[in-house]
Write an enzyme that holds these catalytic residues in place. Structure first.
Site, mmCIF file in Angstrom:
data_model
loop_
_atom_site.group_PDB
_atom_site.id
_atom_site.type_symbol
_atom_site.label_atom_id
_atom_site.label_comp_id
_atom_site.label_asym_id
_atom_site.label_seq_id
_atom_site.Cartn_x
_atom_site.Cartn_y
_atom_site.Cartn_z
ATOM 1 N N ASN A 209 13.874 39.773 32.135
ATOM 2 C CA ASN A 209 14.694 40.561 33.071
ATOM 3 C C ASN A 209 13.838 41.001 34.256
ATOM 4 O O ASN A 209 12.647 40.728 34.317
ATOM 5 C CB ASN A 209 15.347 41.740 32.351
ATOM 6 C CG ASN A 209 14.330 42.710 31.802
ATOM 7 O OD1 ASN A 209 13.586 43.320 32.549
ATOM 8 N ND2 ASN A 209 14.273 42.843 30.478
ATOM 9 N N PRO A 305 14.926 44.564 17.604
ATOM 10 C CA PRO A 305 14.831 45.953 17.130
ATOM 11 C C PRO A 305 14.978 46.890 18.313
ATOM 12 O O PRO A 305 14.582 46.549 19.432
ATOM 13 C CB PRO A 305 13.414 46.042 16.553
ATOM 14 C CG PRO A 305 12.658 44.912 17.169
ATOM 15 C CD PRO A 305 13.666 43.838 17.472
ATOM 16 N N LYS A 339 24.125 57.803 24.873
ATOM 17 C CA LYS A 339 22.942 57.020 24.468
ATOM 18 C C LYS A 339 21.920 57.926 23.789
ATOM 19 O O LYS A 339 21.300 57.550 22.798
ATOM 20 C CB LYS A 339 22.340 56.373 25.722
ATOM 21 C CG LYS A 339 21.510 55.152 25.440
ATOM 22 C CD LYS A 339 21.205 54.369 26.712
ATOM 23 C CE LYS A 339 22.261 53.323 27.029
ATOM 24 N NZ LYS A 339 21.962 52.544 28.213
HETATM 25 N N1 CTP Z 1 15.367 50.387 24.324
HETATM 26 C C1 CTP Z 1 14.465 50.077 23.330
HETATM 27 N N2 CTP Z 1 14.641 48.952 22.593
HETATM 28 C C2 CTP Z 1 15.706 48.144 22.804
HETATM 29 C C3 CTP Z 1 16.641 48.461 23.832
HETATM 30 C C4 CTP Z 1 16.429 49.592 24.574
HETATM 31 O O1 CTP Z 1 13.488 50.818 23.142
HETATM 32 N N3 CTP Z 1 15.843 47.060 22.065
HETATM 33 C C5 CTP Z 1 15.177 51.641 25.061
HETATM 34 C C6 CTP Z 1 14.827 51.512 26.516
HETATM 35 O O2 CTP Z 1 13.410 51.471 26.693
HETATM 36 C C7 CTP Z 1 15.413 52.778 27.103
HETATM 37 C C8 CTP Z 1 16.644 53.018 26.232
HETATM 38 O O3 CTP Z 1 16.407 52.293 25.037
HETATM 39 O O4 CTP Z 1 14.573 53.880 26.909
HETATM 40 C C9 CTP Z 1 17.946 52.597 26.808
HETATM 41 O O5 CTP Z 1 17.899 51.294 27.307
HETATM 42 P P1 CTP Z 1 19.178 50.676 28.044
HETATM 43 O O6 CTP Z 1 18.846 49.270 28.442
HETATM 44 O O7 CTP Z 1 19.681 51.632 29.075
HETATM 45 O O8 CTP Z 1 20.224 50.721 26.884
HETATM 46 P P2 CTP Z 1 20.601 49.767 25.755
HETATM 47 O O9 CTP Z 1 20.137 50.318 24.463
HETATM 48 O O10 CTP Z 1 20.142 48.377 26.051
HETATM 49 O O11 CTP Z 1 22.177 49.877 25.792
HETATM 50 P P3 CTP Z 1 23.230 49.201 26.814
HETATM 51 O O12 CTP Z 1 22.651 47.867 27.170
HETATM 52 O O13 CTP Z 1 24.459 49.152 26.003
HETATM 53 O O14 CTP Z 1 23.349 50.140 27.988
#
Ligand code: CTP
Length: 399
Positions: A209, A305, A339
């Site tokens: 990404n 994870p 979240k």
């Molecule tokens: N995060 C993480 N591990 C993952 C996914 C996310 O540690 N596998 C953490 C990111 O570092 C951030 C938070 O979770 O602190 C939220 O990440 P975000 O991308 O906003 O959310 P997602 O969990 O991916 O949810 P969504 O894509 O549904 O918004």
């Protein structure tokens, strides 16, 4: 914050010199006394009159001024302040400082002083990245000269890259840190995730990404600046490792989680990485070949994870404070609050990453900090300023 502090500001001759006028005001707003010295070239960019009026005092420029020398010799002048600040610091003045050249009042003061010196470089990107400038900066750092910036972004010379003067609030924060090397996080351990993760498909292909890692790296540096022992777990980025931080370089989400767990116990974890939500099921051990006339291969994704949720899970290894980020494109606060509850972390830093905000990969960030007690919308700030503010809040929470 700077009440009673004496800052001696040396303005050298670059287009960013006009920002030093704002710097004078901001320092005074914090209670500091500011005395100024202009290099000969700086007078081409800002007038001594403006500097004198704003700093409410004399402006020193002339090495051989009988008047100035009789009132206060240049050695004394260089030592009267608590801190000397060179802002903007051009490639030229950095070179003269590194070589110990005292060819005008500003450089003489810098050579004669026994006080800490902070430089805020500003110059064209090619001048900043030139080996000569980089060698001068390394020499000055090895002698204990402090640096803030430069930032990256569009420049007055129509180029883009590192070389912009750090934002004025960031320079003020660096001045405050240099004058009051508080170490409220001394003895505390922190884990910070940063950057993207890269999910391999085969030995040569991957899914990734656009995360630049700027925000996470800045947080690691800001926590270290407050005295924390920091492990930065970073996916692949183009950034240099921050100084004073242990860096674990990883690629996939699984590697990132393992590196975070290896860095525990910690008092605080900040998950700023843009972790891929899915990895590839059955990563090919050999490069996937095109079969002539064959259909394109399909890739099956499996969930990765969740590092933030894993670190937030109750247990002996849980850091006292776990901070996540929420990258959202709509209903920012509601989604971020949900979240926070879903992941079990203590705080969420919510930011809008919609197209047009420039947050992803950019230098600025407008965030809302959501804690147990409510939400606090911060103004748009440079990512390093966001990091400094967050580090201060973390220090408060852990104190
Ligand atoms: N995060 C993480 N591990 C993952 C996914 C996310 O540690 N596998 C953490 C990111 O570092 C951030 C938070 O979770 O602190 C939220 O990440 P975000 O991308 O906003 O959310 P997602 O969990 O991916 O949810 P969504 O894509 O549904 O918004």
């Amino acid at each position: 914050m700077l009440a009673g502090k004496k800052v001696f500001l040396i303005i050298s001759g670059g287009i960013a010199a006009y920002k030093s006028l704002d710097l004078i005001r901001r320092l005074q707003d914090q209670g500091a006394t500011v005395r100024c010295c202009l290099t000969a070239n700086a007078k081409e960019f800002v007038t001594p009159m403006a500097v004198s009026a704003l700093s409410r005092g004399p402006v020193y420029m002339d090495q051989f001024s009988l008047k100035d020398e009789s009132e206060m010799g240049h050695i004394e002048l260089s030592r009267q302040a608590d801190l000397l600040v060179v802002a903007p610091a051009t490639a030229n003045i950095l070179a003269r400082m590194a070589a110990g050249i005292a060819d005008e009042l500003a450089t003489t003061l810098l050579l004669a002083t026994d006080k800490p010196v902070l430089a805020a470089p500003a110059m064209n990107v090619r001048m900043w990245t030139h080996a000569a400038t980089q060698a001068n900066v390394a020499t000055l750092k090895s002698r204990g000269i402090l640096f803030v910036g430069p930032g990256e972004g569009p420049m007055a010379c129509n180029e883009y890259g590192p070389g912009r003067l750090a934002e004025v609030p960031e320079i003020v924060a660096a001045i405050a840190a240099a004058l009051d090397p508080r170490r409220p996080l001394a003895g505390k351990r922190a884990v910070v995730t940063s950057g993207p993760t890269v999910e391999p498909i085969d030995p040569v292909r991957f899914i990734a990404n656009r995360s630049s890692g700027k925000q996470g790296h800045a947080i690691a540096a800001a926590l270290a600046a407050l005295g924390a022992e920091v492990t930065l777990v970073s996916g692949p980025t183009a950034l240099a490792d921050p100084e004073g931080v242990t860096v674990a370089h990883v690629e996939s989400a699984r590697e990132m989680l393992a590196a975070c767990q290896a860095a525990l116990p910690a008092d605080v974890a900040v998950c700023a990485a843009a972790v891929a939500d899915w990895g590839v099921d059955g990563i090919a051990t050999q490069k996937i070949k095109k079969e002539p006339g064959g259909a394109p291969p399909s890739i099956r994704l499996v969930p990765n994870p969740d590092i933030l949720a894993t670190l937030s899970a109750p247990g002996a290894a849980r850091p006292r404070l776990v901070v996540g980020f929420a990258a959202e494109t709509e209903n920012l606060i509601a989604h971020a609050q949900a979240k926070r509850a879903r992941k079990g972390c203590d705080w969420i830093v919510a930011n809008d990453v919609s197209i047009g905000t420039g947050t992803f990969g950019g230098d600025a960030n407008q965030v809302t900090l959501i804690t147990e007690t409510g939400s606090d919308a911060w103004p748009a700030l440079d990512k390093r300023a966001v990091a400094a503010r967050l580090a201060d809040r973390i220090a408060e929470a852990l104190s």
